[in-house]
Design a protein around this motif. Structure first.
Motif, PDB file in Angstrom:
ATOM      1  N   PRO A   1       0.821  -1.214   0.000  1.00 45.00           N
ATOM      2  CA  PRO A   1       0.000   0.000   0.000  1.00 45.00           C
ATOM      3  C   PRO A   1       0.854   1.262   0.000  1.00 45.00           C
ATOM      4  CG  PRO A   1       0.273  -0.772   2.234  1.00 45.00           C
ATOM      5  CD  PRO A   1       1.021  -1.751   1.345  1.00 45.00           C
ATOM      6  N   PRO A   2       0.250   2.430  -0.221  1.00 47.47           N
ATOM      7  CA  PRO A   2       0.973   3.680   0.023  1.00 47.47           C
ATOM      8  C   PRO A   2       1.431   3.726   1.484  1.00 47.47           C
ATOM      9  CG  PRO A   2      -1.049   4.095  -1.197  1.00 47.47           C
ATOM     10  CD  PRO A   2      -1.110   2.666  -0.739  1.00 47.47           C
ATOM     11  N   TYR A   3       2.708   4.091   1.699  1.00 48.32           N
ATOM     12  CA  TYR A   3       3.231   4.058   3.069  1.00 48.32           C
ATOM     13  C   TYR A   3       4.279   5.137   3.344  1.00 48.32           C
ATOM     14  CZ  TYR A   3       6.904   1.384   0.634  1.00 48.32           C
ATOM     15  OH  TYR A   3       7.882   0.983  -0.240  1.00 48.32           O
ATOM     16  N   VAL A   4       4.512   6.043   2.413  1.00 48.26           N
ATOM     17  CA  VAL A   4       5.580   7.028   2.598  1.00 48.26           C
ATOM     18  C   VAL A   4       5.088   8.175   3.484  1.00 48.26           C
ATOM     19  CG1 VAL A   4       7.125   8.653   1.453  1.00 48.26           C
ATOM     20  CG2 VAL A   4       6.593   6.450   0.366  1.00 48.26           C
ATOM     21  N   PRO A   5       5.809   8.499   4.564  1.00 49.80           N
ATOM     22  CA  PRO A   5       5.452   9.679   5.360  1.00 49.80           C
ATOM     23  C   PRO A   5       5.445  10.928   4.482  1.00 49.80           C
ATOM     24  CG  PRO A   5       7.036   8.324   6.546  1.00 49.80           C
ATOM     25  CD  PRO A   5       6.955   7.769   5.146  1.00 49.80           C
ATOM     26  N   ALA A   6       4.415  11.750   4.665  1.00 49.33           N
ATOM     27  CA  ALA A   6       4.206  12.887   3.771  1.00 49.33           C
ATOM     28  C   ALA A   6       3.943  14.158   4.558  1.00 49.33           C
ATOM     29  CB  ALA A   6       3.033  12.599   2.830  1.00 49.33           C
ATOM     30  N   LEU A   7       4.180  15.283   3.917  1.00 53.12           N
ATOM     31  CA  LEU A   7       3.954  16.568   4.575  1.00 53.12           C
ATOM     32  C   LEU A   7       2.473  16.798   4.863  1.00 53.12           C
ATOM     33  CD1 LEU A   7       6.760  16.829   3.053  1.00 53.12           C
ATOM     34  CD2 LEU A   7       6.349  19.285   3.077  1.00 53.12           C
ATOM     35  N   SER A   8       1.602  16.277   4.017  1.00 51.64           N
ATOM     36  CA  SER A   8       0.158  16.443   4.225  1.00 51.64           C
ATOM     37  C   SER A   8      -0.359  15.379   5.192  1.00 51.64           C
ATOM     38  CB  SER A   8      -0.587  16.318   2.899  1.00 51.64           C
ATOM     39  OG  SER A   8      -1.991  16.287   3.123  1.00 51.64           O
ATOM     40  N   PRO A   9      -1.242  15.755   6.119  1.00 57.82           N
ATOM     41  CA  PRO A   9      -1.796  14.772   7.049  1.00 57.82           C
ATOM     42  C   PRO A   9      -2.888  13.912   6.431  1.00 57.82           C
ATOM     43  CG  PRO A   9      -2.746  16.914   7.498  1.00 57.82           C
ATOM     44  CD  PRO A   9      -1.708  17.125   6.418  1.00 57.82           C
ATOM     45  N   THR A  10      -3.329  14.251   5.228  1.00 62.64           N
ATOM     46  CA  THR A  10      -4.413  13.510   4.586  1.00 62.64           C
ATOM     47  C   THR A  10      -3.911  12.846   3.307  1.00 62.64           C
ATOM     48  OG1 THR A  10      -5.123  15.474   3.350  1.00 62.64           O
ATOM     49  CG2 THR A  10      -6.151  15.094   5.501  1.00 62.64           C
TER      50      THR A  10
ATOM     51  N   ALA B   1      -0.173   7.058  -5.035  1.00 54.48           N
ATOM     52  CA  ALA B   1       0.375   5.702  -4.977  1.00 54.48           C
ATOM     53  C   ALA B   1       1.382   5.516  -3.845  1.00 54.48           C
ATOM     54  CB  ALA B   1       1.042   5.348  -6.310  1.00 54.48           C
ATOM     55  N   TRP B   2       1.803   6.625  -3.187  1.00 56.20           N
ATOM     56  CA  TRP B   2       2.802   6.434  -2.126  1.00 56.20           C
ATOM     57  C   TRP B   2       2.564   7.269  -0.874  1.00 56.20           C
ATOM     58  CZ3 TRP B   2       4.714   7.856  -7.121  1.00 56.20           C
ATOM     59  CH2 TRP B   2       4.953   9.238  -7.296  1.00 56.20           C
ATOM     60  N   ASP B   3       1.985   8.465  -0.959  1.00 55.87           N
ATOM     61  CA  ASP B   3       1.824   9.299   0.237  1.00 55.87           C
ATOM     62  C   ASP B   3       0.743   8.739   1.160  1.00 55.87           C
ATOM     63  OD1 ASP B   3       3.784  10.981  -0.567  1.00 55.87           O
ATOM     64  OD2 ASP B   3       2.496  12.703  -0.980  1.00 55.87           O
ATOM     65  N   ALA B   4       1.018   8.745   2.480  1.00 54.97           N
ATOM     66  CA  ALA B   4       0.086   8.125   3.432  1.00 54.97           C
ATOM     67  C   ALA B   4       0.066   8.842   4.773  1.00 54.97           C
ATOM     68  CB  ALA B   4       0.449   6.659   3.630  1.00 54.97           C
ATOM     69  N   GLY B   5       0.024  10.188   4.736  1.00 57.29           N
ATOM     70  CA  GLY B   5      -0.068  10.954   5.970  1.00 57.29           C
ATOM     71  C   GLY B   5       1.277  11.153   6.635  1.00 57.29           C
ATOM     72  N   HIS B   6       1.287  11.936   7.739  1.00 60.28           N
ATOM     73  CA  HIS B   6       2.540  12.297   8.399  1.00 60.28           C
ATOM     74  C   HIS B   6       3.365  11.085   8.805  1.00 60.28           C
ATOM     75  CE1 HIS B   6       1.720  16.442   8.230  1.00 60.28           C
ATOM     76  NE2 HIS B   6       1.010  16.582   9.315  1.00 60.28           N
TER      77      HIS B   6
ATOM     78  N   GLY C   1       2.863   7.911   7.619  1.00 61.21           N
ATOM     79  CA  GLY C   1       2.847   6.865   6.600  1.00 61.21           C
ATOM     80  C   GLY C   1       1.901   5.714   6.896  1.00 61.21           C
ATOM     81  N   ARG C   2       0.995   5.898   7.868  1.00 60.30           N
ATOM     82  CA  ARG C   2       0.192   4.765   8.332  1.00 60.30           C
ATOM     83  C   ARG C   2      -1.316   4.935   8.109  1.00 60.30           C
ATOM     84  NH1 ARG C   2       2.682   0.862  10.605  1.00 60.30           N
ATOM     85  NH2 ARG C   2       0.661   0.067  11.326  1.00 60.30           N
ATOM     86  N   LEU C   3      -1.724   5.918   7.333  1.00 59.26           N
ATOM     87  CA  LEU C   3      -3.166   6.108   7.153  1.00 59.26           C
ATOM     88  C   LEU C   3      -3.832   4.876   6.545  1.00 59.26           C
ATOM     89  CD1 LEU C   3      -3.548   9.818   5.958  1.00 59.26           C
ATOM     90  CD2 LEU C   3      -3.986   8.848   8.227  1.00 59.26           C
ATOM     91  N   LEU C   4      -3.164   4.208   5.620  1.00 60.97           N
ATOM     92  CA  LEU C   4      -3.722   3.001   5.017  1.00 60.97           C
ATOM     93  C   LEU C   4      -3.227   1.740   5.706  1.00 60.97           C
ATOM     94  CD1 LEU C   4      -3.638   4.058   1.281  1.00 60.97           C
ATOM     95  CD2 LEU C   4      -5.609   3.920   2.773  1.00 60.97           C
ATOM     96  N   LEU C   5      -1.996   1.757   6.182  1.00 60.38           N
ATOM     97  CA  LEU C   5      -1.479   0.590   6.900  1.00 60.38           C
ATOM     98  C   LEU C   5      -2.352   0.243   8.100  1.00 60.38           C
ATOM     99  CD1 LEU C   5       2.360   1.343   6.869  1.00 60.38           C
ATOM    100  CD2 LEU C   5       1.241  -0.667   5.865  1.00 60.38           C
ATOM    101  N   GLY C   6      -2.757   1.260   8.849  1.00 65.22           N
ATOM    102  CA  GLY C   6      -3.607   1.011  10.014  1.00 65.22           C
ATOM    103  C   GLY C   6      -4.929   0.377   9.630  1.00 65.22           C
TER     104      GLY C   6
ATOM    105  N   ILE D   1       2.495  -8.126   3.905  1.00 61.44           N
ATOM    106  CA  ILE D   1       2.417  -6.692   3.635  1.00 61.44           C
ATOM    107  C   ILE D   1       3.827  -6.111   3.659  1.00 61.44           C
ATOM    108  CG2 ILE D   1       1.977  -6.171   6.074  1.00 61.44           C
ATOM    109  CD1 ILE D   1       0.155  -3.881   5.046  1.00 61.44           C
ATOM    110  N   VAL D   2       4.130  -5.254   2.691  1.00 61.33           N
ATOM    111  CA  VAL D   2       5.447  -4.639   2.605  1.00 61.33           C
ATOM    112  C   VAL D   2       5.311  -3.142   2.861  1.00 61.33           C
ATOM    113  CG1 VAL D   2       5.314  -4.268   0.087  1.00 61.33           C
ATOM    114  CG2 VAL D   2       7.552  -4.436   1.205  1.00 61.33           C
ATOM    115  N   HIS D   3       6.269  -2.591   3.598  1.00 63.22           N
ATOM    116  CA  HIS D   3       6.323  -1.139   3.746  1.00 63.22           C
ATOM    117  C   HIS D   3       7.696  -0.715   4.244  1.00 63.22           C
ATOM    118  CE1 HIS D   3       5.707  -0.962   8.196  1.00 63.22           C
ATOM    119  NE2 HIS D   3       4.819  -1.916   8.039  1.00 63.22           N
ATOM    120  N   SER D   4       7.896   0.583   4.348  1.00 63.93           N
ATOM    121  CA  SER D   4       9.179   1.133   4.765  1.00 63.93           C
ATOM    122  C   SER D   4       9.319   1.084   6.277  1.00 63.93           C
ATOM    123  CB  SER D   4       9.281   2.585   4.290  1.00 63.93           C
ATOM    124  OG  SER D   4      10.432   3.206   4.812  1.00 63.93           O
TER     125      SER D   4
END
Length: 217
Positions: free
Chosen positions: A102-111, A120-125, A127-132, A150-153
């Motif tokens: 899933p998308p898992y990269v920590p991102a500047l946007s919280p959403t 395809a990669w941004d997932a909130g501050h 990186g867990r918005l979708l992982l959770g 499941i794979v992630h960073s």
């Protein structure tokens, strides 16, 4: 084979390869029911189908759905592809194996982004918005003895993934790791990642992890 990726669809990269290796380590029996969450180009779905599994692939992006359908047709393997938000279109189904990159990269946007390649990669501050969500929802679809891969960073907290999956009654552990050089996305937000304490000034490598979780018989 070279896979078709319509604009905005994630091209298979090191994380895809790492998860594909874990898939092959599972020795999936012919006829097993497999689900690929966030299928993108369908690379993992096709890999499972080539092993003789009956595969369902899901993605929220219509372009990903079309890409996967085209790639399955070109590969000559049957894959059921549905559009939906993670597991929403799969209520009442169950699977022997669930895969997700899933998308898992920590991102500047919280959403989560609503469009564009970053979807395809941004997932909130963190990186867990979708992982959770996957950790909470996917275990309900696993049959007894079923496995989630499941794979992630490592930047998106593998320990939290292990804890959340164990809270759902699964036996979970890190199955594989791989270090890769920072790609363009991480390099572009290096300063922010340093400020967040996620990397240090001299870090140049990202750790990827595959987590394997099994529902007890």
């Amino acid at each position: 084979m070279t896979l078709i990726a319509l604009p905005g669809v994630y091209d298979p990269q090191d994380d895809t390869d790492l998860l594909a290796d874990a898939l092959h380590d599972e020795a999936v029996p012919a006829g097993a029911e497999v689900l690929d969450i966030g299928t993108g180009t369908g690379a993992l779905a096709l890999a499972a189908a080539r092993l003789g599994a009956r595969v369902t692939a899901v993605d929220i992006s219509w372009r990903a759905v079309i890409s996967t359908r085209l790639n399955a047709r070109l590969a000559g393997v049957p894959v059921r592809v549905v559009r939906g938000n993670l597991l929403s279109p799969l209520v009442g189904r169950s699977y022997d194996l669930i895969l997700s990159n899933p998308p898992y990269v920590p991102a500047l946007s919280p959403t989560l982004p609503e469009r564009g390649a970053a979807r395809a990669w941004d997932a909130g501050h963190d990186g867990r918005l979708l992982l959770g969500r996957i950790c909470r929802e996917a275990p309900r679809l696993l049959r007894p003895g079923g496995v989630l891969l499941i794979v992630h960073s490592a930047l998106s907290d593998p320990q939290a993934t292990l804890v959340e999956l164990r809270e759902q009654g699964l036996k979970a552990a890190v199955a594989d790791r791989r270090f890769i050089p920072f790609g363009p996305v991480l390099r572009s937000r290096r300063e922010w990642l340093v400020e967040q304490g996620l990397i240090s000034d001299d870090d140049t490598m990202e750790e990827l992890v595959v987590i394997r979780a099994e529902r007890p018989l």
